[in-house]
Design a protein around this motif. Structure first.
Motif, short mmCIF file in Angstrom:
data_model
loop_
_atom_site.label_atom_id
_atom_site.label_comp_id
_atom_site.label_asym_id
_atom_site.label_seq_id
_atom_site.Cartn_x
_atom_site.Cartn_y
_atom_site.Cartn_z
N LYS A 164 0.78 -1.57 -0.01
CA LYS A 164 0.23 -0.23 -0.16
C LYS A 164 0.72 1.08 -0.18
CE LYS A 164 -4.05 2.39 2.06
NZ LYS A 164 -4.52 2.38 1.05
N GLY A 165 2.20 1.13 0.57
CA GLY A 165 2.86 2.58 0.80
C GLY A 165 3.59 2.62 -0.40
N LEU A 166 3.86 1.66 -1.38
CA LEU A 166 4.14 2.14 -2.68
C LEU A 166 3.04 2.43 -4.03
CD1 LEU A 166 5.90 -1.46 -3.20
CD2 LEU A 166 6.72 1.21 -2.16
N HIS A 167 1.80 2.42 -3.25
CA HIS A 167 0.42 3.24 -4.74
C HIS A 167 -0.26 4.31 -3.94
CE1 HIS A 167 -0.57 -1.64 -5.41
NE2 HIS A 167 0.31 -1.35 -5.84
N VAL A 168 0.41 4.70 -3.20
CA VAL A 168 -0.27 5.93 -2.30
C VAL A 168 0.26 7.62 -2.77
CG1 VAL A 168 -2.15 4.34 -1.03
CG2 VAL A 168 0.07 6.15 -0.02
N VAL A 169 -0.15 8.84 -2.91
CA VAL A 169 0.31 9.37 -2.52
C VAL A 169 -0.33 10.33 -1.10
CG1 VAL A 169 0.55 12.16 -3.46
CG2 VAL A 169 0.68 10.17 -4.85
N PRO A 170 -0.02 9.94 0.00
CA PRO A 170 -0.69 9.83 0.78
C PRO A 170 -1.29 12.33 1.55
CG PRO A 170 1.95 10.05 1.75
CD PRO A 170 1.35 9.91 0.67
N ASN A 171 -2.24 11.56 2.07
CA ASN A 171 -2.93 13.14 2.36
C ASN A 171 -2.02 14.70 2.86
OD1 ASN A 171 -2.71 12.08 4.56
ND2 ASN A 171 -5.04 12.80 4.96
N LYS A 172 -0.94 13.91 3.44
CA LYS A 172 0.03 14.62 4.45
C LYS A 172 0.83 15.47 3.25
CE LYS A 172 1.30 11.99 6.82
NZ LYS A 172 0.71 10.73 6.94
N VAL A 173 1.32 14.89 2.55
CA VAL A 173 2.46 15.11 1.43
C VAL A 173 2.04 17.04 1.15
CG1 VAL A 173 3.07 14.92 -0.97
CG2 VAL A 173 3.17 13.89 1.10
N TYR A 174 -0.14 16.40 0.01
CA TYR A 174 -0.80 17.72 -0.34
C TYR A 174 -0.67 18.94 0.81
CZ TYR A 174 -1.84 13.68 -4.12
OH TYR A 174 -1.87 13.36 -5.34
N GLN A 175 -0.89 18.07 1.84
CA GLN A 175 -1.25 19.87 2.24
C GLN A 175 -0.19 20.20 3.08
OE1 GLN A 175 -2.68 16.62 5.58
NE2 GLN A 175 -5.16 16.72 5.11
N SER A 176 0.75 19.27 3.25
CA SER A 176 2.16 20.21 3.20
C SER A 176 2.95 21.00 2.52
CB SER A 176 3.28 18.76 3.88
OG SER A 176 2.58 19.05 5.26
N MET A 177 2.74 20.98 1.46
CA MET A 177 2.81 21.41 0.40
C MET A 177 2.18 22.95 0.34
SD MET A 177 3.69 18.75 -2.64
CE MET A 177 3.53 19.90 -4.38
N ALA A 178 0.97 22.23 0.40
CA ALA A 178 0.11 23.70 0.96
C ALA A 178 0.79 24.81 1.59
CB ALA A 178 -1.15 23.33 0.77
N ALA A 179 0.63 24.11 2.76
CA ALA A 179 0.88 24.96 3.92
C ALA A 179 2.48 25.77 3.91
CB ALA A 179 1.26 23.99 5.42
N GLY A 180 3.02 25.39 2.79
CA GLY A 180 4.70 26.05 1.84
C GLY A 180 5.67 25.22 3.02
N CYS A 181 5.16 24.06 3.12
CA CYS A 181 7.25 23.28 3.61
C CYS A 181 7.38 22.58 2.28
CB CYS A 181 6.35 21.78 4.46
SG CYS A 181 5.49 22.47 6.22
N ALA A 182 9.10 22.25 2.71
CA ALA A 182 9.93 21.32 2.00
C ALA A 182 9.41 20.13 2.37
CB ALA A 182 10.83 22.20 2.14
N VAL A 183 8.71 19.32 1.55
CA VAL A 183 8.41 17.55 2.05
C VAL A 183 9.27 17.18 1.56
CG1 VAL A 183 7.09 15.67 1.27
CG2 VAL A 183 6.19 18.78 1.25
N ILE A 184 10.01 15.48 2.65
CA ILE A 184 10.53 14.84 2.32
C ILE A 184 9.71 12.91 2.71
CG2 ILE A 184 12.43 13.25 2.44
CD1 ILE A 184 13.92 15.45 4.10
N THR A 185 9.64 12.56 1.44
CA THR A 185 8.76 11.42 1.23
C THR A 185 9.70 10.25 0.34
OG1 THR A 185 6.72 10.87 0.56
CG2 THR A 185 7.78 12.23 -1.04
N SER A 186 9.25 8.83 0.43
CA SER A 186 9.57 7.96 -0.03
C SER A 186 9.44 8.08 -1.85
CB SER A 186 8.88 6.94 0.13
OG SER A 186 7.40 6.62 -0.13
N ASP A 187 10.85 7.53 -2.52
CA ASP A 187 10.53 7.36 -3.98
C ASP A 187 9.95 6.51 -4.47
OD1 ASP A 187 11.03 8.37 -6.76
OD2 ASP A 187 14.07 7.55 -6.41
#
Length: 381
Positions: free
Chosen positions: A273-296
């Motif tokens: 499942k971890g290889l199939h999703v883009v989690p909501n926290k990624v979209y939210q954190s980008m909208a909040a102006g954060c630099a995002v680090i996440t799995s490739d």
């Protein structure tokens, strides 16, 4: 104007996805009304039912009580307003869509199938008959819908050839964009928030923070949430003075908190499942102006492109190096924050709902043409 009825036991406060879709459809000019009696049980609570089957009777009683109210309100709505052009069943609507299929004969039903129940249960440690039953529930829900909304191409590929589905990214609600505008960033602060499920890969995060501390790198790190892997993570990090644990933040307060940080962490597991999703926290954190680090992973790289920093799934060493890159290079950190802010504009409510609007328009045009042909045939034209 297209009239859409949002229907079900969805809980916008706990799971904002359906609220984002509703907002986006309204911004496109659709009239969206709601018949909603929220089920308070969380996603984690629903999965917990798999491990404690004796709780199913209580859950079933709760659902039936809400369904009685939904059925009553739906019949009243149709009596007073006529038939809607489409029905939207919100996230975690595996059961609700079965009721909608029964109540709204001949009306297109859109199911926001953000998660496959069987896939999620397996990801959280369930197996055997439990997973088989939940996969059967997935199939029943999909068969009861006219269109399935998925969040990634990988999830869409899990449909059968005869199913109708489109990809609608999770996106972020307006509150996250507003939080960015009002934020006062902490100097190189790092935040993670989530349910500590295997999908999140929080043990990977914990070990990465420990590796940095061994090298004398101790940025302020805030970890928000609780869940399956919480105890293991807490025991590893509780002696580090730079790590702050917050067990719970009200949903209304979360955007403002996250926007204070420069770096936000996504997911890092190696589960299917971890290889199939883009989690909501990624979209939210980008909208909040954060630099995002996440799995490739394929879906995250496809959606985020160059607007995030990617690391090898499951690798604490890779994550610690990625964090160090940003901490030691302020210009890179600032550039990634700007890239995230720019890229996040593709994931507003208005943008992510474009495919749904196109589908509704095509469906309407087909219905008009079909009706016209039937009229012509009856009149002998």
């Amino acid at each position: 104007m297209t009239r859409i009825l949002a229907f079900g036991t969805y809980n916008k406060r706990k799971h904002p996805r359906v609220g984002i879709i509703i907002d986006g459809l309204r911004q496109h000019g659709c009239e969206v009304r709601e018949i909603n009696h929220p089920l308070t049980l969380s996603t984690a609570g629903r999965v917990e039912l798999l491990k404690k089957p004796w709780k199913l009777l209580g859950f079933a009683a709760d659902v039936m009580g809400l369904w009685i109210r939904l059925r009553r309100d739906a019949k009243r709505w149709i009596r007073d307003n006529g038939r809607p052009d489409a029905v939207l069943v919100g996230y975690m609507g595996h059961f609700d869509v079965l009721l909608a299929h029964h109540l709204f004969h001949g009306i297109p039903i859109l199911l926001d199938h953000l998660i496959f129940a069987g896939d999620t249960a397996r990801d959280r440690g369930a197996s055997g008959l439990k997973v088989k039953l939940l996969r059967h529930l997935d199939r029943m829900a999909i068969d009861a819908s006219s269109l399935v909304l998925l969040d990634t191409e990988e999830h869409k590929a899990m449909l059968r050839p005869g199913d109708h589905g489109i990809v609608v990214p999770v996106g972020a609600s307006e509150e996250w964009y507003e939080a960015r505008s009002n934020a006062h960033k902490r100097d190189k602060g790092i935040i993670f928030y989530g349910l500590y499920t295997p999908l999140q890969g929080t043990p990977v995060i914990a070990e990465a923070i420990r590796l940095l501390a061994k090298r004398g790198v101790t940025p302020h790190v805030t970890l928000v949430g609780q869940g399956q892997d919480y105890d293991a993570v807490h025991s590893r990090l509780e002696r580090l003075e730079n790590v702050e644990f917050i067990d719970w933040v009200e949903p209304e307060d979360l955007p403002r908190l996250v926007a204070e940080y420069c770096i936000a962490l996504g997911i890092f597991s190696t589960t299917p499942k971890g290889l199939h999703v883009v989690p909501n926290k990624v979209y939210q954190s980008m909208a909040a102006g954060c630099a995002v680090i996440t799995s490739d992973t394929a879906p995250q790289r496809r959606e985020l492109g160059d607007s995030a920093l990617f690391t090898q799934p499951g690798s604490s060493e890779a994550l610690s190096e990625a964090i160090l890159q940003l901490l030691e290079n302020p210009s890179k950190l600032e550039g990634l924050m700007k890239d995230a802010e720019r890229s996040s504009q593709r994931f507003t409510a208005f943008e992510i709902t474009r495919p749904i609007v196109r589908w509704l328009q095509a469906r309407h045009e087909f219905a008009v043409i079909h009706t016209s042909r039937i009229t012509d045939q009856r009149e002998g034209r």
